[in-house]
Design a protein around this motif. Structure first.
Motif, PDB file in Angstrom:
ATOM      1  N   THR A  76      51.325  36.320 164.598  1.00  0.00           N
ATOM      2  CA  THR A  76      52.363  35.915 163.655  1.00  0.00           C
ATOM      3  C   THR A  76      53.659  35.573 164.378  1.00  0.00           C
ATOM      4  O   THR A  76      54.629  35.172 163.750  1.00  0.00           O
ATOM      5  N   ASP A  77      53.673  35.724 165.692  1.00  0.00           N
ATOM      6  CA  ASP A  77      54.839  35.405 166.497  1.00  0.00           C
ATOM      7  C   ASP A  77      54.513  34.160 167.332  1.00  0.00           C
ATOM      8  O   ASP A  77      53.640  34.201 168.204  1.00  0.00           O
ATOM      9  N   GLU A  78      55.212  33.057 167.057  1.00  0.00           N
ATOM     10  CA  GLU A  78      54.893  31.792 167.714  1.00  0.00           C
ATOM     11  C   GLU A  78      55.051  31.878 169.231  1.00  0.00           C
ATOM     12  O   GLU A  78      54.190  31.401 169.981  1.00  0.00           O
ATOM     13  N   VAL A  94      47.341  26.443 164.823  1.00  0.00           N
ATOM     14  CA  VAL A  94      48.545  26.764 164.056  1.00  0.00           C
ATOM     15  C   VAL A  94      48.211  26.504 162.592  1.00  0.00           C
ATOM     16  O   VAL A  94      47.858  25.378 162.219  1.00  0.00           O
ATOM     17  N   LEU A  96      49.716  26.775 158.849  1.00  0.00           N
ATOM     18  CA  LEU A  96      50.853  26.959 157.957  1.00  0.00           C
ATOM     19  C   LEU A  96      50.299  27.156 156.549  1.00  0.00           C
ATOM     20  O   LEU A  96      49.610  26.268 156.025  1.00  0.00           O
ATOM     21  N   ILE A 129      51.532  30.896 160.178  1.00  0.00           N
ATOM     22  CA  ILE A 129      52.936  30.834 159.791  1.00  0.00           C
ATOM     23  C   ILE A 129      52.980  30.864 158.274  1.00  0.00           C
ATOM     24  O   ILE A 129      52.439  29.985 157.609  1.00  0.00           O
ATOM     25  N   LEU A 131      54.629  30.432 154.825  1.00  0.00           N
ATOM     26  CA  LEU A 131      55.681  29.657 154.165  1.00  0.00           C
ATOM     27  C   LEU A 131      55.922  30.130 152.730  1.00  0.00           C
ATOM     28  O   LEU A 131      56.530  29.410 151.944  1.00  0.00           O
ATOM     29  N   ASP A 137      63.935  29.335 156.715  1.00  0.00           N
ATOM     30  CA  ASP A 137      62.921  29.468 157.763  1.00  0.00           C
ATOM     31  C   ASP A 137      61.692  28.620 157.454  1.00  0.00           C
ATOM     32  O   ASP A 137      61.133  27.983 158.345  1.00  0.00           O
ATOM     33  N   ALA A 138      61.269  28.618 156.198  1.00  0.00           N
ATOM     34  CA  ALA A 138      60.118  27.810 155.809  1.00  0.00           C
ATOM     35  C   ALA A 138      60.393  26.335 156.069  1.00  0.00           C
ATOM     36  O   ALA A 138      59.532  25.615 156.579  1.00  0.00           O
ATOM     37  N   TRP A 141      60.041  25.617 159.794  1.00  0.00           N
ATOM     38  CA  TRP A 141      58.641  25.536 160.225  1.00  0.00           C
ATOM     39  C   TRP A 141      58.008  24.222 159.786  1.00  0.00           C
ATOM     40  O   TRP A 141      57.282  23.595 160.563  1.00  0.00           O
ATOM     41  N   ARG A 144      59.437  21.536 162.007  1.00  0.00           N
ATOM     42  CA  ARG A 144      58.966  21.689 163.385  1.00  0.00           C
ATOM     43  C   ARG A 144      57.555  21.141 163.573  1.00  0.00           C
ATOM     44  O   ARG A 144      57.244  20.506 164.566  1.00  0.00           O
ATOM     45  N   TYR A 145      56.681  21.421 162.611  1.00  0.00           N
ATOM     46  CA  TYR A 145      55.287  20.996 162.729  1.00  0.00           C
ATOM     47  C   TYR A 145      54.973  19.736 161.927  1.00  0.00           C
ATOM     48  O   TYR A 145      53.820  19.303 161.900  1.00  0.00           O
TER      49      TYR A 145
END
Length: 188
Positions: A76-78, A94, A96, A129, A131, A137-138, A141, A144-145
């Motif tokens: 759970t930690d990227e 990965v 999500l 990850i 969401l 934060d969501a 993410w 980012r992806y």
């Protein structure tokens, strides 16, 4: 039936729930209710269980000659997941997902518990990850992806390059094809 209800109230007031259930079951059988179809069984998830757990070195991994995993071990930690994938020369999956996404829930049941996925021979590290909370934060993410759907599954090669992208709910066969393609591309 009325006397059964009265008896049930009297017994349940004294902590006799099991007796009430037994009485109702025997009443149903004696009254010919056995010809009715069985009631559906409903499983209720225990919210006290963690949604994911960190990877455990004790998990059996097929590519190391041990039996296949019985559960999918999610990081759970990227940062830790990327470092582990680099260190092991492994693919990075990965995923999500969100608790409010029907597709995510279906993939949890049907894809990530599929024995073929659990036995996949290419070394891999899995990062989930969450969401679920629709906060900043969501959004980070998702940006980012480059996710355009929930769930989104990415397979990154050992160098961290995107080898496959699966958007929305997909089948175990589609995930297996993506893993095999990424592993084949990684070997070249």
């Amino acid at each position: 039936m009325q006397s059964l209800r009265s008896a049930a109230r009297a017994i349940s007031g004294r902590g006799g729930c099991a007796i009430v259930v037994a009485a109702i079951a025997s009443f149903g059988c004696a009254s010919g209710a056995s010809s009715l179809p069985p009631a559906p069984v409903v499983a209720i998830a225990d919210d006290r269980e963690p949604r994911s757990r960190p990877a455990n070195d004790g998990d059996a991994i097929a590519h190391r000659g041990k039996p296949a995993r019985s559960t999918f071990a999610w990081e759970t930690d990227e940062r830790r997941a990327r470092a582990r994938a680099r260190r092991e020369g492994a693919l990075l999956v990965v995923y999500l997902s969100a608790a409010w996404s029907a597709g995510s829930l279906a993939m949890e049941r049907e894809v990530w518990s599929d024995p073929r996925i659990l036995r996949h021979t290419a070394p891999l590290v899995a990062l989930r990850i969450d969401l679920t909370d629709d906060g900043p934060d969501a959004e980070l993410w998702v940006d980012r992806y480059g996710a355009r759907a929930v769930p989104t599954t990415l397979v990154l090669d050992a160098a961290g390059r995107e080898a496959a992208r699966l958007e929305g709910q997909v089948s175990a066969d589609e995930v297996l094809r993506a893993l095999e393609k990424a592993a084949d591309d990684d070997e070249r």
